[in-house]
Design an enzyme around this catalytic site. Structure first.
Site, PDB file in Angstrom:
ATOM      1  N   LEU A  64       0.820  -1.212   0.000  1.00 57.51           N
ATOM      2  CA  LEU A  64       0.000   0.000   0.000  1.00 57.51           C
ATOM      3  C   LEU A  64       0.857   1.267   0.000  1.00 57.51           C
ATOM      4  O   LEU A  64       2.041   1.231   0.335  1.00 57.51           O
ATOM      5  CB  LEU A  64      -0.925  -0.028   1.215  1.00 57.51           C
ATOM      6  CG  LEU A  64      -1.847  -1.265   1.248  1.00 57.51           C
ATOM      7  CD1 LEU A  64      -2.367  -1.514   2.654  1.00 57.51           C
ATOM      8  CD2 LEU A  64      -2.982  -1.099   0.259  1.00 57.51           C
ATOM      9  N   PRO A  65       0.258   2.413  -0.380  1.00 54.29           N
ATOM     10  CA  PRO A  65       1.059   3.629  -0.561  1.00 54.29           C
ATOM     11  C   PRO A  65       1.627   4.257   0.712  1.00 54.29           C
ATOM     12  O   PRO A  65       2.737   4.782   0.696  1.00 54.29           O
ATOM     13  CB  PRO A  65       0.071   4.604  -1.228  1.00 54.29           C
ATOM     14  CG  PRO A  65      -0.997   3.745  -1.803  1.00 54.29           C
ATOM     15  CD  PRO A  65      -1.116   2.579  -0.889  1.00 54.29           C
ATOM     16  N   THR A  95       6.062   0.622   2.354  1.00 53.06           N
ATOM     17  CA  THR A  95       7.101   1.392   3.051  1.00 53.06           C
ATOM     18  C   THR A  95       6.409   2.426   3.911  1.00 53.06           C
ATOM     19  O   THR A  95       5.806   3.383   3.400  1.00 53.06           O
ATOM     20  CB  THR A  95       8.049   2.073   2.050  1.00 53.06           C
ATOM     21  OG1 THR A  95       8.749   1.078   1.310  1.00 53.06           O
ATOM     22  CG2 THR A  95       9.063   2.952   2.783  1.00 53.06           C
ATOM     23  N   LYS A 170      14.740  -0.124   5.467  1.00 51.79           N
ATOM     24  CA  LYS A 170      14.313   0.536   4.226  1.00 51.79           C
ATOM     25  C   LYS A 170      14.517   2.045   4.304  1.00 51.79           C
ATOM     26  O   LYS A 170      15.048   2.659   3.361  1.00 51.79           O
ATOM     27  CB  LYS A 170      12.840   0.216   3.948  1.00 51.79           C
ATOM     28  CG  LYS A 170      12.253   0.912   2.723  1.00 51.79           C
ATOM     29  CD  LYS A 170      12.926   0.476   1.423  1.00 51.79           C
ATOM     30  CE  LYS A 170      12.435   1.268   0.214  1.00 51.79           C
ATOM     31  NZ  LYS A 170      11.061   0.960  -0.182  1.00 51.79           N
ATOM     32  N   LYS A 245       8.551  11.129   0.276  1.00 57.65           N
ATOM     33  CA  LYS A 245       7.845  10.406   1.337  1.00 57.65           C
ATOM     34  C   LYS A 245       8.827   9.635   2.219  1.00 57.65           C
ATOM     35  O   LYS A 245       8.766   9.700   3.455  1.00 57.65           O
ATOM     36  CB  LYS A 245       6.840   9.439   0.720  1.00 57.65           C
ATOM     37  CG  LYS A 245       6.248   8.431   1.696  1.00 57.65           C
ATOM     38  CD  LYS A 245       5.672   7.232   0.960  1.00 57.65           C
ATOM     39  CE  LYS A 245       5.579   6.031   1.877  1.00 57.65           C
ATOM     40  NZ  LYS A 245       5.195   4.807   1.178  1.00 57.65           N
TER      41      LYS A 245
END
Length: 295
Positions: A64-65, A95, A170, A245
């Site tokens: 998912l975003p 992420t 990450k 982001k």
């Protein structure tokens, strides 16, 4: 295996496609009806909600975003936890910030569901080719369960530690990536301004101490690396908005840990400026435009 796959964007769709090719039966959910129909044509089953996708599944995967989407898809009234069976393993490959990963995993644990976080690296090309790197935060037992399935979507499956550590790995990696791309952009633009042939300069950097992935594989100067987004108008890569982001996640995590990330904060501001110029849809290597005169 019957797998629920929720989130079929630029990364999720090719990941799901590889699982179908590997012979798994997929229950699919996404808001994009076009991609749902495409994957259904390959053998997937369209579900009406995350809850419906999770019902009867032997494994649940989400891609998912952002954190808000993860919370909604997992914790909502028609979310995964409303449909998943006790004992069914689960993994979120989005992420997001480490705390959200821990919070959602804790909610899952209350229902007898072991959940991992496993963000990926490798971009859309790696997703399509099945060569992604998965950074997995999970117990040793859950990692052993997930590894064979993740290996059908990726080449490197790394156990980073307990839940949340995949996200830590990450955001630290992408913090460095954002900074290094800016450094390469500065060096390439300076060399061009001073009059050296950019191919020669790139060759020197890539065989010297300045060598890094942002230069030898993904160089931001057009024409240096034929396969890099810079050579196709900064399209088809890792969007600048996504880098922004991830840098935001890193700087916020650093704030919470009282850990200085001076260069990371500068990188975040440069990508924020790029976004404000309306260039957030370009590949993140287009940050070199901050250093070049308009043509």
């Amino acid at each position: 295996m019957k797998i629920a796959f929720i989130g079929l964007g630029n990364m999720g769709a090719p990941m799901a496609r590889n699982l179908i090719k590997a012979g798994h039966s997929l229950n699919l959910f996404d808001l994009n009806q076009v991609v749902l129909k495409e994957l259904a044509a390959l053998g997937g089953t369209i579900s009406t909600s995350p809850k419906a996708a999770a019902e009867g599944s032997e494994l649940v995967i989400t891609m998912l975003p952002a954190a808000a989407h993860v919370r909604s898809v997992w914790l909502g009234e028609d979310g995964v936890l409303a449909g998943i069976g006790a004992g069914v393993p689960a993994v979120d490959c989005s992420t997001i910030d480490p705390q959200t990963a821990k919070d959602v995993a804790a909610a899952a644990a209350k229902q007898g569901v072991a959940m991992a976080d496993a963000p990926v690296s490798g971009g859309t090309g790696g997703a399509a080719a099945g060569t992604l790197t998965f950074m997995v935060g999970a117990s040793s037992e859950l990692f052993a369960t997930l590894q064979p399935v993740l290996a059908q979507m990726g080449r490197n499956i790394v156990h980073c530690g307990d839940v949340g550590t995949g996200q830590i790995a990450k955001i630290c990696n992408n913090l460095l990536l954002g900074i290094s791309m800016i450094g390469v952009s500065e060096a390439m633009a300076l060399g061009a301004a001073l009059g050296i042939d950019t191919q020669v300069l790139a060759g020197v950097i890539n065989s010297s101490t300045g060598r890094c992935w942002s230069s030898d594989t993904y160089n931001p100067w057009p024409g240096i690396i034929e396969t890099a987004p810079a050579s196709r108008g900064y399209t088809g890569g890792f969007g600048a908005e996504l880098m922004l982001k991830d840098l935001g996640l890193a700087t916020e995590a650093a704030r919470q840990a009282h850990q200085p990330v001076v260069l990371g904060a500068v990188a975040q501001q440069l990508y924020q400026a790029m976004s404000l110029r309306g260039e957030g849809g370009k590949d993140f290597s287009a940050i070199i435009g901050s250093y070049r005169k308009p043509e």
